[in-house]
Design a protein around this motif. Structure first.
Motif, PDB file in Angstrom:
ATOM      1  N   GLN A 179       0.829  -1.207   0.000  1.00 58.33           N
ATOM      2  CA  GLN A 179       0.000   0.000   0.000  1.00 58.33           C
ATOM      3  C   GLN A 179       0.862   1.254   0.000  1.00 58.33           C
ATOM      4  OE1 GLN A 179      -2.341  -0.891   3.481  1.00 58.33           O
ATOM      5  NE2 GLN A 179      -4.037  -1.721   2.275  1.00 58.33           N
ATOM      6  N   GLN A 180       1.976   1.218   0.706  1.00 58.07           N
ATOM      7  CA  GLN A 180       2.858   2.383   0.737  1.00 58.07           C
ATOM      8  C   GLN A 180       3.448   2.676  -0.638  1.00 58.07           C
ATOM      9  OE1 GLN A 180       5.710   2.584   3.954  1.00 58.07           O
ATOM     10  NE2 GLN A 180       7.112   3.873   2.784  1.00 58.07           N
ATOM     11  N   VAL A 181       3.888   1.633  -1.329  1.00 60.15           N
ATOM     12  CA  VAL A 181       4.444   1.826  -2.670  1.00 60.15           C
ATOM     13  C   VAL A 181       3.376   2.374  -3.613  1.00 60.15           C
ATOM     14  CG1 VAL A 181       5.499   0.681  -4.656  1.00 60.15           C
ATOM     15  CG2 VAL A 181       6.180   0.030  -2.343  1.00 60.15           C
ATOM     16  N   LEU A 182       2.181   1.834  -3.533  1.00 62.11           N
ATOM     17  CA  LEU A 182       1.085   2.299  -4.380  1.00 62.11           C
ATOM     18  C   LEU A 182       0.760   3.766  -4.114  1.00 62.11           C
ATOM     19  CD1 LEU A 182      -1.315  -0.778  -4.056  1.00 62.11           C
ATOM     20  CD2 LEU A 182      -0.060  -0.117  -6.104  1.00 62.11           C
ATOM     21  N   GLN A 183       0.629   4.113  -2.843  1.00 63.19           N
ATOM     22  CA  GLN A 183       0.213   5.463  -2.481  1.00 63.19           C
ATOM     23  C   GLN A 183       1.275   6.499  -2.820  1.00 63.19           C
ATOM     24  OE1 GLN A 183      -0.756   4.979   1.673  1.00 63.19           O
ATOM     25  NE2 GLN A 183      -2.582   3.752   1.236  1.00 63.19           N
ATOM     26  N   GLU A 184       2.531   6.189  -2.530  1.00 59.94           N
ATOM     27  CA  GLU A 184       3.595   7.165  -2.758  1.00 59.94           C
ATOM     28  C   GLU A 184       3.798   7.477  -4.239  1.00 59.94           C
ATOM     29  OE1 GLU A 184       7.245   6.126  -0.868  1.00 59.94           O
ATOM     30  OE2 GLU A 184       6.424   6.347   1.158  1.00 59.94           O
ATOM     31  N   ASN A 185       3.406   6.536  -5.095  1.00 58.34           N
ATOM     32  CA  ASN A 185       3.649   6.714  -6.526  1.00 58.34           C
ATOM     33  C   ASN A 185       2.373   6.851  -7.341  1.00 58.34           C
ATOM     34  OD1 ASN A 185       6.729   6.241  -6.629  1.00 58.34           O
ATOM     35  ND2 ASN A 185       5.960   4.523  -5.401  1.00 58.34           N
ATOM     36  N   ASN A 186       1.235   7.000  -6.640  1.00 55.51           N
ATOM     37  CA  ASN A 186      -0.065   7.161  -7.285  1.00 55.51           C
ATOM     38  C   ASN A 186      -0.334   6.060  -8.305  1.00 55.51           C
ATOM     39  OD1 ASN A 186      -0.776   9.650  -5.931  1.00 55.51           O
ATOM     40  ND2 ASN A 186       0.742  10.671  -7.217  1.00 55.51           N
ATOM     41  N   LEU A 187      -0.112   4.836  -7.881  1.00 49.40           N
ATOM     42  CA  LEU A 187      -0.324   3.685  -8.749  1.00 49.40           C
ATOM     43  C   LEU A 187      -1.705   3.091  -8.520  1.00 49.40           C
ATOM     44  CD1 LEU A 187       3.089   1.821  -8.241  1.00 49.40           C
ATOM     45  CD2 LEU A 187       2.524   3.552  -9.958  1.00 49.40           C
ATOM     46  N   GLU A 188      -2.380   2.756  -9.610  1.00 50.43           N
ATOM     47  CA  GLU A 188      -3.651   2.054  -9.517  1.00 50.43           C
ATOM     48  C   GLU A 188      -3.358   0.562  -9.352  1.00 50.43           C
ATOM     49  OE1 GLU A 188      -6.736   2.970  -9.331  1.00 50.43           O
ATOM     50  OE2 GLU A 188      -6.372   5.121  -9.529  1.00 50.43           O
ATOM     51  N   PRO A 189      -3.853  -0.075  -8.290  1.00 44.40           N
ATOM     52  CA  PRO A 189      -3.583  -1.502  -8.090  1.00 44.40           C
ATOM     53  C   PRO A 189      -3.967  -2.357  -9.292  1.00 44.40           C
ATOM     54  CG  PRO A 189      -4.582  -0.565  -6.130  1.00 44.40           C
ATOM     55  CD  PRO A 189      -4.647   0.498  -7.187  1.00 44.40           C
TER      56      PRO A 189
END
Length: 212
Positions: free
Chosen positions: A158-168
């Motif tokens: 979740q941290q990687v997704l949030q910090e880089n604005n990635l859509e799961p």
């Protein structure tokens, strides 16, 4: 995988070859009993989790090894050599593949590691490839001991997704450990189990629909 726009790579045995059996033998030589339980691919003593999340220092880790081996006289160098023995290396073609993939996808590294291995690998990369680290291969590299989190906990994904604005739904995670894929799936990621030697990363990706 037409929807995939982002790829998060594990490091060990996806990119950088490692061999747990070598480390098991080396730890056994130090005097660690029941080494298969103490340090294995699918399970290990909590000492390693604490090291990989930065919850203990390298000195405390070494003392833990001395305690497990019941040998207070083991030197730091002996312990580090045994612990680093699982690190085999990375092929030039594997790094070439990562650079090509980076041109078509947003790519990231997410590795469960520790300060002892990290220092060894950074020196290896400098010696072998004249690069200071892995930063040229990825948009960003994440290491568990710096994040104070480790796979398979969902929070690290979740941290990687949030910090880089990635859509799961647009993100693929590749790891060689099935248990780590569980956390990634819980975070909504697509997952792929690495079943090849890291030297074959390019063909593995293409065989699984990742074109570059």
């Amino acid at each position: 995988m037409q929807k995939i726009k982002n790829i998060i790579f594990d490091y060990g045995n996806v990119i950088f070859e490692i061999d747990f059996r070598i480390a098991q033998n080396a730890l056994a030589q130090l005097g660690i009993p029941d080494v298969d339980t103490f340090f294995g691919h699918k399970g290990h003593n909590n000492l390693f989790d604490l090291l990989e999340t930065g919850a203990i220092t390298t000195a405390e880790f070494r003392d833990g090894i001395r305690s497990a081996a019941q040998k207070n006289g083991l030197s730091d160098q002996e312990i580090d050599a045994a612990w680093n023995s699982l690190l085999i290396g990375v092929k030039p073609q594997t790094q070439d593949v990562l650079l090509q993939v980076k041109e078509k996808y947003r790519t990231f590294l997410l590795s469960n590691t520790n300060q002892i291995h990290f220092d060894y690998i950074m020196q290896y990369l400098q010696d072998e490839f004249q690069v200071p680290d892995n930063s040229h291969l990825f948009e960003k590299a994440y290491y568990s001991h710096e994040m104070k989190l480790r796979k398979p906990h969902v929070e690290i994904f979740q941290q990687v997704l949030q910090e880089n604005n990635l859509e799961p739904a647009e993100t693929l995670f590749i790891d060689d450990s099935p248990q780590h894929l569980v956390g990634a799936k819980a975070a909504g990621l697509h997952t792929l189990l690495m079943t090849e030697n890291p030297a074959n990363l390019g063909s593995f990706l293409k065989n699984n629909g990742i074109n570059f």
